[in-house]
Design an enzyme around this catalytic site. Structure first.
Site, mmCIF file in Angstrom:
data_model
loop_
_atom_site.group_PDB
_atom_site.id
_atom_site.type_symbol
_atom_site.label_atom_id
_atom_site.label_comp_id
_atom_site.label_asym_id
_atom_site.label_seq_id
_atom_site.Cartn_x
_atom_site.Cartn_y
_atom_site.Cartn_z
ATOM 1 N N ASN A 197 0.803 -1.088 -0.042
ATOM 2 C CA ASN A 197 0.144 0.000 0.028
ATOM 3 C C ASN A 197 0.941 1.060 -0.001
ATOM 4 O OD1 ASN A 197 -1.881 2.113 0.500
ATOM 5 N ND2 ASN A 197 -2.628 1.227 2.365
ATOM 6 N N TRP A 198 1.077 1.867 -1.133
ATOM 7 C CA TRP A 198 1.973 2.979 -1.233
ATOM 8 C C TRP A 198 1.350 4.205 -0.899
ATOM 9 C CZ3 TRP A 198 3.913 1.882 -6.901
ATOM 10 C CH2 TRP A 198 4.509 0.717 -6.911
ATOM 11 N N LYS A 199 0.046 4.054 -0.288
ATOM 12 C CA LYS A 199 -0.563 5.414 0.261
ATOM 13 C C LYS A 199 -0.218 6.610 -0.609
ATOM 14 C CE LYS A 199 -0.304 3.220 4.747
ATOM 15 N NZ LYS A 199 -0.071 3.373 6.315
ATOM 16 N N GLY A 256 2.710 -1.090 4.402
ATOM 17 C CA GLY A 256 2.923 0.604 4.079
ATOM 18 C C GLY A 256 4.007 0.985 3.809
ATOM 19 N N GLY A 293 2.220 2.754 11.192
ATOM 20 C CA GLY A 293 3.232 3.838 10.965
ATOM 21 C C GLY A 293 3.880 4.276 12.300
ATOM 22 N N GLU A 342 -6.914 4.808 8.023
ATOM 23 C CA GLU A 342 -6.546 6.277 7.465
ATOM 24 C C GLU A 342 -7.746 6.903 7.117
ATOM 25 O OE1 GLU A 342 -3.071 5.420 5.436
ATOM 26 O OE2 GLU A 342 -1.805 4.888 7.497
ATOM 27 N N GLU A 353 -5.523 -4.974 10.708
ATOM 28 C CA GLU A 353 -4.469 -3.944 10.782
ATOM 29 C C GLU A 353 -4.830 -3.024 12.094
ATOM 30 O OE1 GLU A 353 -2.412 -2.636 7.007
ATOM 31 O OE2 GLU A 353 -4.011 -1.410 7.124
ATOM 32 N N SER A 357 3.408 -1.678 10.705
ATOM 33 C CA SER A 357 4.958 -1.468 10.996
ATOM 34 C C SER A 357 5.560 -2.821 10.426
ATOM 35 C CB SER A 357 4.794 -1.290 12.345
ATOM 36 O OG SER A 357 4.385 0.130 12.716
ATOM 37 N N HIS A 378 -9.979 1.163 5.237
ATOM 38 C CA HIS A 378 -8.543 1.232 5.754
ATOM 39 C C HIS A 378 -8.560 2.453 6.817
ATOM 40 C CE1 HIS A 378 -4.369 2.814 6.506
ATOM 41 N NE2 HIS A 378 -3.990 1.188 6.029
HETATM 42 P P1 13P Z 1 2.880 0.839 7.820
HETATM 43 O O1 13P Z 1 3.349 -0.542 7.329
HETATM 44 O O2 13P Z 1 3.438 1.981 7.321
HETATM 45 O O3 13P Z 1 2.564 0.728 9.318
HETATM 46 O O4 13P Z 1 1.272 0.960 7.253
HETATM 47 C C1 13P Z 1 0.445 -0.182 7.343
HETATM 48 C C2 13P Z 1 -0.739 -0.060 6.756
HETATM 49 O O5 13P Z 1 -1.471 0.781 6.891
HETATM 50 C C3 13P Z 1 -0.763 -0.766 5.398
HETATM 51 O O6 13P Z 1 -2.294 -0.518 4.762
#
Ligand code: 13P
Length: 259
Positions: free
Chosen positions: A7-9, A233, A172, A96, A166, A212, A94
């Site tokens: 997930n490159w966000k 992420g 993060g 976020e 998650e 993470s 998600h």
């Molecule tokens: P991180 O790997 O940066 O903690 O993010 C996880 C995530 O939200 C994947 O969708």
């Protein structure tokens, strides 16, 4: 099989996405057994990234979708538009988006229905906040998220749905739950899935871990049989980290193959 989802966000633009996609293909080259890899760039890069991965085993996912298939919905993108670009997967629910855009379980439900109706594979994210974990209500939270989002789903194939556990507090932050806690939550998720999707064998549905994950901690999750893969992420936009995750996955798959 193990599934690794990147997930490159909102971390990379079009040019960086193309470079990352090329690097991801290189990282997979020359392996005996390769995991299923799905990369999820931002919307604006989907088309260019699709050109890069078009003749490979890598699949492409979107980070969101809207619940209607067309109409006056400024700024939204439909499942039909995504499939037209060769997008096979979509991340829904998600944390976020739940946090920053007030997305609800009802919205997740409508998006899941729309994605499945367009033959897309759904990656449904669930997980508790730190406060919910402290209060001991994490299972209640995860049950509600699953039960609501999947209440109208009639799955024809178990491949169509992936659940990503998650925990919000692990995203993060560099903090991860202990593996036994993840295993217990995965078992719980499967028990909820068998209630909510009685026509499916819940043991066949893929449940991933996310939060993470990096090159050093991925193996401890991947070696567990009931963890079907990872949703990554930050480490997925750092090629050296992502390669280490792929290395760990290959190690586990090779070991399984030689048993
Ligand atoms: P991180 O790997 O940066 O903690 O993010 C996880 C995530 O939200 C994947 O969708």
């Amino acid at each position: 099989m193990k599934t690794i989802i990147a997930n490159w966000k909102m971390n990379v633009g079009v040019r960086e996405s193309v470079a990352l996609a090329r690097g991801t293909l290189l990282a997979l080259r020359g392996r005996r057994v390769i995991p299923e890899v799905v990369i999820c760039p931002p919307f604006v890069a989907l088309s260019e990234v699709h050109k890069v991965i078009a003749h490979s085993a890598v699949q492409i996912g979107a980070q969101n979708v809207f619940w209607e298939d067309h109409g006056a919905f400024t700024g939204e993108i439909s499942a039909r538009m995504l499939t037209e670009l060769g997008v096979s997967h979509v991340i829904i629910g998600h944390s976020e988006r739940r946090e920053n855009l007030c997305e609800t379980d009802e919205m997740a439900k409508k998006k899941v229905a729309q994605a499945l109706a367009n033959q897309m594979n759904v990656i449904l994210c669930v997980g508790e906040t730190a406060q919910e974990r402290t209060a001991g209500t994490e299972r209640e939270r995860v049950r509600t998220q699953l039960a609501h989002a999947l209440s109208d789903v009639r799955l024809k194939s178990h491949d169509r749905l992936l659940i990503a556990y998650e925990p919000v507090w692990a995203i993060g932050t560099g903090q991860t739950p202990d593996v036994p806690d993840v295993l217990a939550m995965h078992e719980f998720i499967r028990s909820v899935l068998s209630d909510v999707l009685p026509n499916m064998d819940a043991s066949q549905l893929r449940v991933l871990y996310g939060g993470s994950v990096d090159g050093t901690n991925s193996y401890q999750f991947l070696r567990e049989k009931t963890i079907d893969g990872l949703l990554v992420g930050a480490a997925s936009v750092k090629l050296n980290q992502f390669k280490e995750i792929i290395d760990a996955t290959s190690e586990v798959l090779d070991a399984q193959k030689s048993v």
